[in-house]
Design a protein around this motif. Structure first.
Motif, PDB file in Angstrom:
ATOM      1  N   LYS A  83       0.852  -1.196   0.000  1.00 11.08           N
ATOM      2  CA  LYS A  83       0.000   0.000   0.000  1.00 11.08           C
ATOM      3  C   LYS A  83       0.877   1.231   0.000  1.00 11.08           C
ATOM      4  CE  LYS A  83      -4.486  -0.780   0.795  1.00 11.08           C
ATOM      5  NZ  LYS A  83      -5.728  -0.484   1.001  1.00 11.08           N
ATOM      6  N   VAL A  84       0.682   2.099  -0.997  1.00 10.50           N
ATOM      7  CA  VAL A  84       1.385   3.372  -1.100  1.00 10.50           C
ATOM      8  C   VAL A  84       0.314   4.441  -1.292  1.00 10.50           C
ATOM      9  CG1 VAL A  84       3.071   4.724  -2.390  1.00 10.50           C
ATOM     10  CG2 VAL A  84       3.400   2.263  -2.129  1.00 10.50           C
ATOM     11  N   ASP A  85       0.206   5.338  -0.334  1.00 13.71           N
ATOM     12  CA  ASP A  85      -0.820   6.387  -0.398  1.00 13.71           C
ATOM     13  C   ASP A  85      -2.216   5.796  -0.603  1.00 13.71           C
ATOM     14  OD1 ASP A  85       1.145   8.331  -0.057  1.00 13.71           O
ATOM     15  OD2 ASP A  85       1.458   8.531  -2.211  1.00 13.71           O
ATOM     16  N   ASN A  86      -2.515   4.758   0.162  1.00 19.60           N
ATOM     17  CA  ASN A  86      -3.824   4.089   0.131  1.00 19.60           C
ATOM     18  C   ASN A  86      -4.155   3.426  -1.206  1.00 19.60           C
ATOM     19  OD1 ASN A  86      -4.498   4.622   2.855  1.00 19.60           O
ATOM     20  ND2 ASN A  86      -4.989   6.719   2.258  1.00 19.60           N
ATOM     21  N   LYS A  87      -3.160   3.209  -2.051  1.00 22.58           N
ATOM     22  CA  LYS A  87      -3.353   2.493  -3.307  1.00 22.58           C
ATOM     23  C   LYS A  87      -2.411   1.304  -3.323  1.00 22.58           C
ATOM     24  CE  LYS A  87      -4.417   6.706  -5.825  1.00 22.58           C
ATOM     25  NZ  LYS A  87      -3.923   7.691  -6.769  1.00 22.58           N
ATOM     26  N   GLU A  88      -2.872   0.213  -3.906  1.00 22.63           N
ATOM     27  CA  GLU A  88      -2.015  -0.961  -4.005  1.00 22.63           C
ATOM     28  C   GLU A  88      -1.066  -0.812  -5.192  1.00 22.63           C
ATOM     29  OE1 GLU A  88      -4.402  -4.499  -4.043  1.00 22.63           O
ATOM     30  OE2 GLU A  88      -5.030  -4.201  -1.968  1.00 22.63           O
ATOM     31  N   LYS A  89       0.241  -0.920  -4.902  1.00 22.46           N
ATOM     32  CA  LYS A  89       1.275  -0.871  -5.933  1.00 22.46           C
ATOM     33  C   LYS A  89       1.885  -2.268  -6.037  1.00 22.46           C
ATOM     34  CE  LYS A  89       1.679   3.633  -6.850  1.00 22.46           C
ATOM     35  NZ  LYS A  89       1.730   4.255  -8.137  1.00 22.46           N
ATOM     36  N   ASN A 101      13.021 -11.872  -4.869  1.00 23.37           N
ATOM     37  CA  ASN A 101      13.636 -10.590  -5.177  1.00 23.37           C
ATOM     38  C   ASN A 101      12.704  -9.778  -6.068  1.00 23.37           C
ATOM     39  OD1 ASN A 101      15.648  -8.731  -4.947  1.00 23.37           O
ATOM     40  ND2 ASN A 101      17.065  -9.754  -6.316  1.00 23.37           N
ATOM     41  N   TYR A 102      11.948  -8.878  -5.449  1.00 24.70           N
ATOM     42  CA  TYR A 102      10.971  -8.067  -6.160  1.00 24.70           C
ATOM     43  C   TYR A 102      11.387  -6.602  -6.141  1.00 24.70           C
ATOM     44  CZ  TYR A 102       7.683 -11.961  -6.273  1.00 24.70           C
ATOM     45  OH  TYR A 102       7.079 -13.161  -6.523  1.00 24.70           O
ATOM     46  N   LYS A 103      10.738  -5.803  -7.008  1.00 24.29           N
ATOM     47  CA  LYS A 103      10.996  -4.367  -7.030  1.00 24.29           C
ATOM     48  C   LYS A 103       9.671  -3.612  -6.946  1.00 24.29           C
ATOM     49  CE  LYS A 103      11.100  -4.290 -12.069  1.00 24.29           C
ATOM     50  NZ  LYS A 103      11.921  -4.143 -13.237  1.00 24.29           N
ATOM     51  N   LEU A 104       9.763  -2.443  -6.355  1.00 26.26           N
ATOM     52  CA  LEU A 104       8.640  -1.513  -6.275  1.00 26.26           C
ATOM     53  C   LEU A 104       9.028  -0.294  -7.092  1.00 26.26           C
ATOM     54  CD1 LEU A 104       5.947  -0.490  -4.984  1.00 26.26           C
ATOM     55  CD2 LEU A 104       7.368   0.434  -3.131  1.00 26.26           C
ATOM     56  N   THR A 105       8.232   0.050  -8.092  1.00 25.44           N
ATOM     57  CA  THR A 105       8.510   1.215  -8.930  1.00 25.44           C
ATOM     58  C   THR A 105       7.582   2.340  -8.514  1.00 25.44           C
ATOM     59  OG1 THR A 105       9.194  -0.194 -10.763  1.00 25.44           O
ATOM     60  CG2 THR A 105       8.632   2.082 -11.295  1.00 25.44           C
ATOM     61  N   LEU A 106       8.171   3.493  -8.193  1.00 27.71           N
ATOM     62  CA  LEU A 106       7.404   4.675  -7.808  1.00 27.71           C
ATOM     63  C   LEU A 106       7.807   5.851  -8.691  1.00 27.71           C
ATOM     64  CD1 LEU A 106       7.675   4.493  -3.908  1.00 27.71           C
ATOM     65  CD2 LEU A 106       5.738   3.788  -5.332  1.00 27.71           C
ATOM     66  N   ILE A 108       8.423   9.899  -9.173  1.00 24.52           N
ATOM     67  CA  ILE A 108       8.934  10.947  -8.283  1.00 24.52           C
ATOM     68  C   ILE A 108       7.781  11.690  -7.609  1.00 24.52           C
ATOM     69  CG2 ILE A 108      10.127  13.186  -8.235  1.00 24.52           C
ATOM     70  CD1 ILE A 108      12.185  12.009 -10.108  1.00 24.52           C
ATOM     71  N   ASN A 109       6.677  11.884  -8.332  1.00 28.87           N
ATOM     72  CA  ASN A 109       5.557  12.604  -7.722  1.00 28.87           C
ATOM     73  C   ASN A 109       4.846  11.792  -6.642  1.00 28.87           C
ATOM     74  OD1 ASN A 109       4.160  10.819  -9.340  1.00 28.87           O
ATOM     75  ND2 ASN A 109       3.140  12.376 -10.567  1.00 28.87           N
ATOM     76  N   ASN A 110       5.201  10.500  -6.471  1.00 24.23           N
ATOM     77  CA  ASN A 110       4.703   9.696  -5.349  1.00 24.23           C
ATOM     78  C   ASN A 110       5.562   9.860  -4.101  1.00 24.23           C
ATOM     79  OD1 ASN A 110       4.061   7.253  -7.756  1.00 24.23           O
ATOM     80  ND2 ASN A 110       2.434   8.226  -6.613  1.00 24.23           N
ATOM     81  N   LEU A 111       6.716  10.508  -4.261  1.00 19.79           N
ATOM     82  CA  LEU A 111       7.668  10.659  -3.164  1.00 19.79           C
ATOM     83  C   LEU A 111       7.605  12.077  -2.604  1.00 19.79           C
ATOM     84  CD1 LEU A 111      10.656   8.881  -4.922  1.00 19.79           C
ATOM     85  CD2 LEU A 111       9.033   7.875  -3.339  1.00 19.79           C
TER      86      LEU A 111
END
Length: 128
Positions: A83-89, A101-106, A108-111
């Motif tokens: 959960k990132v900002d109440n949304k599932e990523k 071994n997984y990655k989370l892509t965000l 810049i405007n999510n940071l």
């Protein structure tokens, strides 16, 4: 913080002195060349931590996002999410067939700008 002696690798990077309940993983990434995204690599869905602190770097600035380390598994889709900002990523496997071994892509405007990190850390981890 709890001292784990000579341990150099564990399923977390920081553990607060609260009976090991607050385990924190720290991930870093740099901005991709083609877009405004950052890939936070090496997230193991089998590891249990309370928070993941994502630190992102660009040529001119630093950013962060503190997310719950609670992984969501969608059995029907066979996919992991955070959960990132109440949304599932979605967490994406870094290599085909790699289940550790997984990655989370965000984007810049999510940071948030790094200048806000102290306030957020105090709000999450320091009891008044």
């Amino acid at each position: 913080m709890k001292d784990f002696g000579d341990v150099i690798h564990n399923e977390f990077d920081i553990c607060l002195d609260d009976n090991e309940e607050t385990k924190i993983e720290i991930k870093t990434a740099r901005k991709g060349l083609k877009n405004n995204s950052l890939q936070f690599n090496g997230i193991n869905p089998n590891y249990n931590c309370k928070y993941i602190i994502c630190l992102g770097l660009t040529a001119n600035a630093a950013y962060f996002k503190i997310v719950s380390g609670n992984k969501i598994y969608n059995h029907k889709e066979r996919k992991f999410y955070l959960k990132v900002d109440n949304k599932e990523k979605q967490l994406v496997a870094m290599n085909p067939g790699n289940t550790a071994n997984y990655k989370l892509t965000l984007q810049i405007n999510n940071l948030e700008p790094i200048e806000n990190i102290e306030t957020q850390i105090k709000a999450l981890f320091i009891s008044n």
